[in-house]
Design a protein around this motif. Structure first.
Motif, short mmCIF file in Angstrom:
data_model
loop_
_atom_site.label_atom_id
_atom_site.label_comp_id
_atom_site.label_asym_id
_atom_site.label_seq_id
_atom_site.Cartn_x
_atom_site.Cartn_y
_atom_site.Cartn_z
N ASP A 7 16.60 11.14 -0.25
CA ASP A 7 16.24 10.12 -1.24
C ASP A 7 14.89 10.47 -1.87
N PRO A 8 14.84 10.67 -3.19
CA PRO A 8 13.57 11.05 -3.82
C PRO A 8 12.49 9.98 -3.68
N TRP A 9 12.88 8.70 -3.67
CA TRP A 9 11.88 7.65 -3.48
C TRP A 9 11.31 7.69 -2.06
N HIS A 10 12.15 8.03 -1.12
CA HIS A 10 11.67 8.18 0.26
C HIS A 10 10.71 9.35 0.36
N ARG A 11 11.00 10.45 -0.36
CA ARG A 11 10.10 11.61 -0.39
C ARG A 11 8.71 11.18 -0.87
N LEU A 12 8.67 10.43 -1.96
CA LEU A 12 7.39 9.98 -2.51
C LEU A 12 6.67 9.07 -1.52
N GLY A 13 7.40 8.13 -0.91
CA GLY A 13 6.78 7.22 0.05
C GLY A 13 6.24 7.94 1.27
N THR A 14 6.96 8.96 1.72
CA THR A 14 6.52 9.75 2.88
C THR A 14 5.19 10.43 2.58
N ILE A 15 5.08 11.00 1.39
CA ILE A 15 3.85 11.70 1.03
C ILE A 15 2.69 10.72 0.89
N LYS A 16 2.96 9.57 0.27
CA LYS A 16 1.89 8.57 0.11
C LYS A 16 1.40 8.10 1.47
N GLN A 17 2.32 7.88 2.39
CA GLN A 17 1.93 7.45 3.73
C GLN A 17 1.09 8.51 4.42
N GLY A 18 1.44 9.78 4.22
CA GLY A 18 0.71 10.87 4.87
C GLY A 18 -0.64 11.15 4.26
N ILE A 19 -0.79 10.95 2.96
CA ILE A 19 -2.03 11.30 2.25
C ILE A 19 -2.96 10.11 2.11
N GLY A 20 -2.39 8.91 2.02
CA GLY A 20 -3.24 7.73 1.82
C GLY A 20 -4.01 7.84 0.52
N ASP A 21 -5.30 7.56 0.58
CA ASP A 21 -6.14 7.64 -0.61
C ASP A 21 -7.02 8.89 -0.62
N ALA A 22 -6.70 9.86 0.25
CA ALA A 22 -7.53 11.07 0.33
C ALA A 22 -7.45 11.91 -0.94
N SER A 23 -6.30 11.93 -1.58
CA SER A 23 -6.11 12.61 -2.87
C SER A 23 -5.24 11.74 -3.75
N LYS A 24 -5.41 11.85 -5.05
CA LYS A 24 -4.54 11.13 -5.97
C LYS A 24 -3.20 11.87 -6.05
N LEU A 25 -2.10 11.13 -6.04
CA LEU A 25 -0.78 11.74 -6.16
C LEU A 25 -0.36 11.75 -7.63
N THR A 26 0.19 12.88 -8.03
CA THR A 26 0.57 13.10 -9.42
C THR A 26 2.07 13.34 -9.53
N ALA A 27 2.67 12.78 -10.58
CA ALA A 27 4.07 13.05 -10.89
C ALA A 27 4.17 13.50 -12.34
N LEU A 28 5.32 14.03 -12.69
CA LEU A 28 5.56 14.60 -14.01
C LEU A 28 6.73 13.89 -14.66
N SER A 29 6.59 13.50 -15.93
CA SER A 29 7.74 12.93 -16.64
C SER A 29 7.70 13.38 -18.10
N ARG A 30 8.89 13.41 -18.70
CA ARG A 30 9.03 13.94 -20.05
C ARG A 30 9.12 12.82 -21.08
N GLY A 31 8.08 11.99 -21.14
CA GLY A 31 8.01 10.98 -22.18
C GLY A 31 9.26 10.12 -22.27
N ARG A 32 9.79 9.99 -23.47
CA ARG A 32 10.95 9.13 -23.67
C ARG A 32 12.20 9.67 -23.01
N ASN A 33 12.24 10.96 -22.73
CA ASN A 33 13.40 11.56 -22.08
C ASN A 33 13.33 11.49 -20.56
N LEU A 34 12.14 11.24 -20.02
CA LEU A 34 11.89 11.11 -18.59
C LEU A 34 12.24 12.37 -17.82
N PHE A 35 13.53 12.70 -17.64
CA PHE A 35 13.90 13.90 -16.89
C PHE A 35 14.95 14.74 -17.61
#
Length: 586
Positions: A62-90
């Motif tokens: 689950d991609p949302w689970h992937r993101l949540g896992t990383i956030k839990q592991g990193i906390g606020d130590a680094s900002k998490l970045t994602a990529l999206s293609r504007g109006r097309n998104l993906f």
């Protein structure tokens, strides 16, 4: 020159996508999170791009689970970045604001701090909604301008154009072009500007000029994102550093180079010698690198180079004297504005770190590596590999006819496929545009937005049957169906807003993933009923096998392949086509 530079680590998204077809699973990601938390990178790019599609398609995660896992592991130590293609998104299709808002809101709520927003045509209208919704959700809008270069037309091309009445435009993609785009984005509320060079085409001279101009015109931070494919990456980041860039994107050493970004370790050596602080813990990075080397072995089936850089723990190791001198010489040349000399020395540094040789085809044809790989695959399928040079020659013509789109996913794929179609038509004695792909026609019509150079109305009429531009219309958008899953006791396919978004953004892949997820959940909750159903299925299968004709073993094997739910890449998320040559579609 800045005395502090921020480092955005891109290993867990761009790095693994460029090098290993986005095949890192959740356990492999979790294995490095503790050390990433201790490393204190300014930011970590961990999501978006091909990640959501690939983790469902190939890893059943689950991609949302992937993101949540990383956030839990990193906390606020680094900002998490994602990529999206504007109006097309993906994907390719433009989405209505309701989908864009839902995606941005849920991504920020799930742990994304910075959303890097770009558009394949650099059409800023396509980015406005994402900028607004990211900021409303409390995220930072990293607005990217896609870097590309003007097509090269030979003297013969220009003479032919003159006699045919076709106008070859002046240079479009100048420093002024990028500065103008950046200023427009800053006025819309961009929190930072990224020059996003997916193909690695920005050379150190251009990098120096562009970063200097942007720093003179903008009050917000400037980031340079590039790749090493044609051999410019390290030298271009160095040129950006000596001209005041605020942020640079790097990958940890064992996931760097080739189609990926330059190594953090290499850039850190330059930063230290320039007296520029980074705030990154070298010992933690060395621990990450050691674990990633093991993970790279686990991903060997997707490793196209299989040649690792030598280990370098900057917390305790010293460079060999001859390599150290290369760093000093490259630095002296860059600080002195001798960027070509610096480039040559930086390429010697890359050799010392076992980087792949610069891709000369990408360098001279000025096209992304993934675009080249896909064109070659298309030619092989048509048994026309010997016509590669004709395809490379016709790419500038196709690109000009289609309004000079930047060569970034998906436009690079659209132009590349059409160039092959044109060469096939020529070799069949037919008109150049006899075979036109649906995506090319939509690009010409204006469905993806405004191109940097206007499409000739007569050419649009030839391809689309109308001379008028036809912008996208999201008012006719129909949400994806969310049916009940019979094998899961009638549970809905998508159980919440995040899963519904997966259906909207990746219809075929998410349908298969969510269906399997619902069935597994039902089996776990109803073990006795599931066991009976499986027993009944086994009895039926045994009966069918017993009743088969002689040679039934072969027929049975054949039926397995005929019924297998094989689902090839369908363009829902073609991001890694650009950044992972050799792994188009996977």
């Amino acid at each position: 020159m800045a005395k502090y530079i921020k480092i955005r680590d891109v290993t867990l998204r761009d790095g693994q996508q460029s090098q290993f077809a986005t095949r890192m699973n959740n356990e492999q990601v979790k294995a490095v999170l503790d050390d990433y938390r201790a490393s204190h990178f300014y930011a970590m790019e961990v999501w978006g791009g091909a990640v959501p599609d690939s983790v469902m398609r190939y890893l059943n995660e689950d991609p949302w689970h992937r993101l949540g896992t990383i956030k839990q592991g990193i906390g606020d130590a680094s900002k998490l970045t994602a990529l999206s293609r504007g109006r097309n998104l993906f994907g390719y299709n433009p989405y209505p604001d309701s989908v864009i808002e839902g995606f941005c809101k849920n991504a920020i709520a799930s742990g994304v701090d910075i959303m890097r927003i770009f558009d394949a045509l650099n059409d800023i209208d396509n980015m406005k909604s994402s900028i607004r919704f990211v900021k409303e959700a409390g995220g930072l809008a990293d607005c990217a301008v896609c870097y590309t270069v003007d097509p090269h037309f030979s003297f013969r091309d220009r003479v032919n154009a003159l006699f045919s009445g076709k106008k070859i435009p002046p240079k479009i993609f100048t420093v002024d072009y990028y500065v103008k785009k950046a200023k427009e984005l800053a006025a819309l509320g961009a929190d930072m500007i990224t020059i996003k060079d997916m193909a690695g085409l920005i050379d150190p001279v251009a990098a120096a000029q562009l970063i200097k101009a942007l720093k003179n015109e903008l009050e917000i931070p400037v980031d340079l994102h590039t790749h090493c494919t044609p051999g410019f990456g390290v030298a271009s980041l160095l040129a950006a550093m000596v001209n005041g860039v605020d942020i640079v994107d790097t990958a940890v050493l064992s996931f760097s180079g080739g189609p990926a970004a330059p190594a953090y370790e290499i850039i850190r050596v330059f930063a230290d010698r320039l007296g520029i602080a980074t705030g990154v813990d070298n010992a933690a990075v060395a621990r990450i690198d050691r674990r990633l080397r093991e993970i790279r072995k686990e991903l060997s089936a997707y490793d196209q180079y299989k040649k690792l850089p030598p280990e370098l723990d900057l917390s305790k190791d010293s460079l060999p004297p001859q390599v150290s001198k290369l760093f000093d010489d490259a630095l002296e040349a860059a600080v002195g504005g001798k960027y070509q000399k610096s480039l040559a020395i930086c390429q010697e540094i890359e050799k010392a770190f076992n980087y792949p040789e610069p891709d000369e085809i990408v360098r001279h044809a000025q096209i992304p590596g993934g675009m080249y790989t896909n064109m070659m695959a298309q030619l092989k399928e048509a048994k026309l590999e010997q016509h590669l040079n004709e395809v490379l020659h016709i790419v500038p013509r196709v690109r000009l006819d289609s309004g000079l789109p930047p060569l970034v996913t998906p436009t690079s794929q659209i132009v590349g496929v059409q160039a092959v179609n044109c060469v096939i038509a020529i070799n069949q004695g037919k008109d150049l545009y006899t075979n036109v792909s649906k995506n090319f026609a939509e690009l010409i019509a204006g469905s993806y937005g405004k191109t940097p150079w206007p499409v000739d109305p007569e050419f649009r009429f030839k391809i689309c049957g109308t001379r008028e531009e036809t912008p996208y219309d999201t008012s006719k958008y129909k949400p994806q169906p969310n049916p009940p899953v019979a094998e899961a006791g009638g549970a809905l396919l998508a159980m919440n807003e995040k899963e519904q978004l997966l259906l909207e953004l990746f219809p075929s892949v998410a349908t298969k993933f969510l269906r399997n997820k619902r069935i597994e959940e039902w089996k776990a909750a109803h073990p006795e009923e599931a066991a009976k159903a499986e027993a009944s299925a086994a009895v039926r299968a045994a009966g069918m096998a017993a009743g088969s004709a002689p040679g039934g073993q072969e027929d049975s094997v054949l039926s397995i392949y005929e019924s297998a739910d094989y689902e090839p890449a369908d363009g829902e998320s073609p991001e890694f086509w650009e950044e992972a040559p050799g792994w188009a579609g996977g």
